[in-house]
Design a protein around this motif. Structure first.
Motif, PDB file in Angstrom:
ATOM      1  N   SER A  51      97.004 -32.052 -47.637  1.00 19.20           N
ATOM      2  CA  SER A  51      98.444 -31.897 -47.319  1.00 19.20           C
ATOM      3  C   SER A  51      98.464 -31.790 -45.894  1.00 19.20           C
ATOM      4  O   SER A  51      97.639 -31.244 -45.011  1.00 19.20           O
ATOM      5  CB  SER A  51      98.831 -30.593 -48.082  1.00 19.20           C
ATOM      6  N   ASN A  52      99.598 -32.515 -45.524  1.00 21.70           N
ATOM      7  CA  ASN A  52      99.639 -32.624 -43.879  1.00 21.70           C
ATOM      8  C   ASN A  52     101.115 -32.312 -43.344  1.00 21.70           C
ATOM      9  O   ASN A  52     101.953 -33.269 -43.926  1.00 21.70           O
ATOM     10  CB  ASN A  52      99.254 -34.018 -43.553  1.00 21.70           C
ATOM     11  N   VAL A  53     101.496 -31.432 -42.719  1.00 24.01           N
ATOM     12  CA  VAL A  53     102.728 -31.281 -42.125  1.00 24.01           C
ATOM     13  C   VAL A  53     102.702 -31.613 -40.745  1.00 24.01           C
ATOM     14  O   VAL A  53     103.684 -31.409 -39.982  1.00 24.01           O
ATOM     15  CB  VAL A  53     103.312 -29.787 -42.355  1.00 24.01           C
ATOM     16  N   ASN A  54     101.949 -32.183 -40.276  1.00 13.94           N
ATOM     17  CA  ASN A  54     101.728 -32.477 -38.705  1.00 13.94           C
ATOM     18  C   ASN A  54     101.680 -34.123 -38.458  1.00 13.94           C
ATOM     19  O   ASN A  54     102.285 -34.837 -39.472  1.00 13.94           O
ATOM     20  CB  ASN A  54     100.236 -32.207 -38.155  1.00 13.94           C
ATOM     21  N   ASP A  98     103.755 -27.363 -48.187  1.00 13.43           N
ATOM     22  CA  ASP A  98     103.155 -26.129 -48.223  1.00 13.43           C
ATOM     23  C   ASP A  98     103.773 -25.162 -49.215  1.00 13.43           C
ATOM     24  O   ASP A  98     103.054 -24.368 -50.026  1.00 13.43           O
ATOM     25  CB  ASP A  98     103.029 -25.494 -46.917  1.00 13.43           C
ATOM     26  N   ARG A  99     105.129 -25.262 -49.255  1.00 15.39           N
ATOM     27  CA  ARG A  99     105.919 -24.554 -50.289  1.00 15.39           C
ATOM     28  C   ARG A  99     105.581 -25.142 -51.654  1.00 15.39           C
ATOM     29  O   ARG A  99     105.804 -24.250 -52.504  1.00 15.39           O
ATOM     30  CB  ARG A  99     107.388 -24.236 -49.972  1.00 15.39           C
ATOM     31  N   TRP A 100     105.629 -26.313 -51.771  1.00 11.12           N
ATOM     32  CA  TRP A 100     105.404 -26.926 -52.915  1.00 11.12           C
ATOM     33  C   TRP A 100     103.983 -26.413 -53.477  1.00 11.12           C
ATOM     34  O   TRP A 100     104.043 -26.276 -54.784  1.00 11.12           O
ATOM     35  CB  TRP A 100     105.569 -28.403 -52.843  1.00 11.12           C
ATOM     36  N   LEU A 101     102.870 -26.553 -52.758  1.00  8.19           N
ATOM     37  CA  LEU A 101     101.580 -26.184 -53.135  1.00  8.19           C
ATOM     38  C   LEU A 101     101.709 -24.812 -53.589  1.00  8.19           C
ATOM     39  O   LEU A 101     101.132 -24.310 -54.543  1.00  8.19           O
ATOM     40  CB  LEU A 101     100.657 -26.521 -52.148  1.00  8.19           C
ATOM     41  N   ALA A 106     100.921 -20.650 -57.771  1.00  6.61           N
ATOM     42  CA  ALA A 106     101.427 -19.412 -58.242  1.00  6.61           C
ATOM     43  C   ALA A 106     101.517 -19.800 -59.768  1.00  6.61           C
ATOM     44  O   ALA A 106     100.882 -18.937 -60.629  1.00  6.61           O
ATOM     45  CB  ALA A 106     102.705 -19.086 -57.804  1.00  6.61           C
ATOM     46  N   SER A 107     101.967 -20.804 -60.297  1.00 10.86           N
ATOM     47  CA  SER A 107     102.144 -21.180 -61.854  1.00 10.86           C
ATOM     48  C   SER A 107     100.751 -21.450 -62.145  1.00 10.86           C
ATOM     49  O   SER A 107     100.390 -20.975 -63.442  1.00 10.86           O
ATOM     50  CB  SER A 107     102.615 -22.542 -61.951  1.00 10.86           C
ATOM     51  N   THR A 108      99.678 -21.955 -61.547  1.00 13.08           N
ATOM     52  CA  THR A 108      98.232 -22.007 -62.016  1.00 13.08           C
ATOM     53  C   THR A 108      97.612 -20.656 -62.276  1.00 13.08           C
ATOM     54  O   THR A 108      97.140 -20.007 -63.078  1.00 13.08           O
ATOM     55  CB  THR A 108      97.287 -22.854 -61.016  1.00 13.08           C
ATOM     56  N   LEU A 109      97.769 -19.735 -61.378  1.00 16.30           N
ATOM     57  CA  LEU A 109      97.304 -18.353 -61.292  1.00 16.30           C
ATOM     58  C   LEU A 109      97.956 -17.362 -62.442  1.00 16.30           C
ATOM     59  O   LEU A 109      97.576 -16.624 -63.016  1.00 16.30           O
ATOM     60  CB  LEU A 109      97.183 -17.784 -59.972  1.00 16.30           C
ATOM     61  N   LYS A 233      94.084 -17.788 -50.692  1.00 16.38           N
ATOM     62  CA  LYS A 233      93.865 -19.248 -50.896  1.00 16.38           C
ATOM     63  C   LYS A 233      95.118 -19.833 -51.994  1.00 16.38           C
ATOM     64  O   LYS A 233      94.747 -20.987 -52.473  1.00 16.38           O
ATOM     65  CB  LYS A 233      92.533 -19.398 -51.761  1.00 16.38           C
ATOM     66  N   LEU A 234      96.307 -19.575 -51.852  1.00 14.72           N
ATOM     67  CA  LEU A 234      97.253 -19.731 -52.836  1.00 14.72           C
ATOM     68  C   LEU A 234      97.309 -21.271 -52.839  1.00 14.72           C
ATOM     69  O   LEU A 234      97.642 -22.023 -53.753  1.00 14.72           O
ATOM     70  CB  LEU A 234      98.596 -19.348 -52.504  1.00 14.72           C
ATOM     71  N   ILE A 235      97.624 -21.746 -51.547  1.00 18.17           N
ATOM     72  CA  ILE A 235      97.857 -23.264 -51.272  1.00 18.17           C
ATOM     73  C   ILE A 235      96.804 -24.164 -51.852  1.00 18.17           C
ATOM     74  O   ILE A 235      96.809 -25.095 -52.450  1.00 18.17           O
ATOM     75  CB  ILE A 235      98.056 -23.585 -49.742  1.00 18.17           C
ATOM     76  N   PHE A 236      95.529 -23.637 -51.645  1.00 18.53           N
ATOM     77  CA  PHE A 236      94.343 -24.397 -52.011  1.00 18.53           C
ATOM     78  C   PHE A 236      94.192 -24.457 -53.399  1.00 18.53           C
ATOM     79  O   PHE A 236      93.590 -25.406 -53.921  1.00 18.53           O
ATOM     80  CB  PHE A 236      93.116 -23.919 -51.252  1.00 18.53           C
TER      81      PHE A 236
END
Length: 249
Positions: A51-54, A98-101, A106-109, A233-236
């Motif tokens: 994922s890249n915001v740069n 980042d918000r999407w991930l 959150a849905s995964t956990l 590690k939520l995003i990961f």
């Protein structure tokens, strides 16, 4: 081994996934990423999820490395719907990845659980996800450090230095007043989000889980007066749902 890379504006954070576990988070300054660094640090990788915001030029660096090493890869982008998560934005491409991930993580956990996701980093973002996977939208406000520097740099007589605080309290000096207010404003915004979620979006009997992530999340958890889950590690976790063999290259 699966390599997960989160390219930020200043830092690139990364983890590996093997034998069913995510490694500890490591980081490097984003401008230092090049093919040589990737080759030296990740000699055995089968998949790479990014994922890249740069700068998009980094995508080409990673793409060239992956293709030269015959590594399956994909770049995650925000979508209207995936993994039974539906984005609230009319144009999902403008919704930060980042918000999407964070939503996916959150849905995964916490499946089938209404969740308020707070990512407290350079900016603090707040997003509401219902138990059925419907994103109801969110808020963006300056992060703690950005709020502090904006005030100090744009006023002539407010002199303050960053300082850790152990509890929310009124201050008797300017440094404490600025630091206290930054944390209090952030917590106040989160509390308002919790109230808004219950009053406008959730059934009366629906519980709301508060999930914190990002660089300031651990400190926020200490100061919050409501129960929260800190997931570093939520995003990961969200990124790990993607499979390079099936994702978009």
């Amino acid at each position: 081994m699966k390599l997960l890379i989160d390219v930020g504006n200043t830092l690139c954070k990364y983890v590996t996934f093997q034998q069913g576990e995510l490694s500890v988070i490591k980081s490097i300054e984003t401008h230092l990423i090049n093919q040589q660094w990737l080759a030296e640090n990740f000699p055995i990788v089968e998949q790479c999820i990014v994922s890249n915001v740069n700068d998009s030029n980094l995508n080409q660096i990673i793409t060239s490395w992956c293709e030269s090493e015959r590594i399956d890869y994909c770049f995650v982008e925000s979508e209207a719907e995936k993994f039974n998560i539906r984005c609230a934005y009319d144009d999902p491409s403008t919704f930060g990845v980042d918000r999407w991930l964070g939503l996916i993580g959150a849905s995964t956990l916490f499946p089938n659980q209404a969740t308020l996701i707070i990512d407290a980093g350079t900016a603090t973002t707040i997003d509401l996800l219902t138990s059925s996977g419907i994103h109801q939208g969110g808020w963006i406000l300056p992060g703690i450090n950005l709020m502090f520097s904006s005030l100090v740099q744009n006023t002539k007589k407010v002199f303050a230095t960053p300082k850790n605080i152990n509890q929310i309290a009124f201050a008797n000096n300017t440094t404490d007043a600025v630091n206290q207010a930054n944390w209090a404003a952030t917590i106040g915004c989160i509390n308002t989000a919790i109230k808004t979620a219950h009053e406008q979006y959730l059934p009366e009997d629906d519980t709301l889980l508060i999930v914190l992530t990002g660089g300031n999340a651990a400190k926020l958890k200490q100061l919050m007066t409501v129960e929260c889950e800190f997931i570093e590690k939520l995003i990961f976790v969200g990124m790990n749902r993607y499979n390079a063999n099936k994702g978009l290259k």
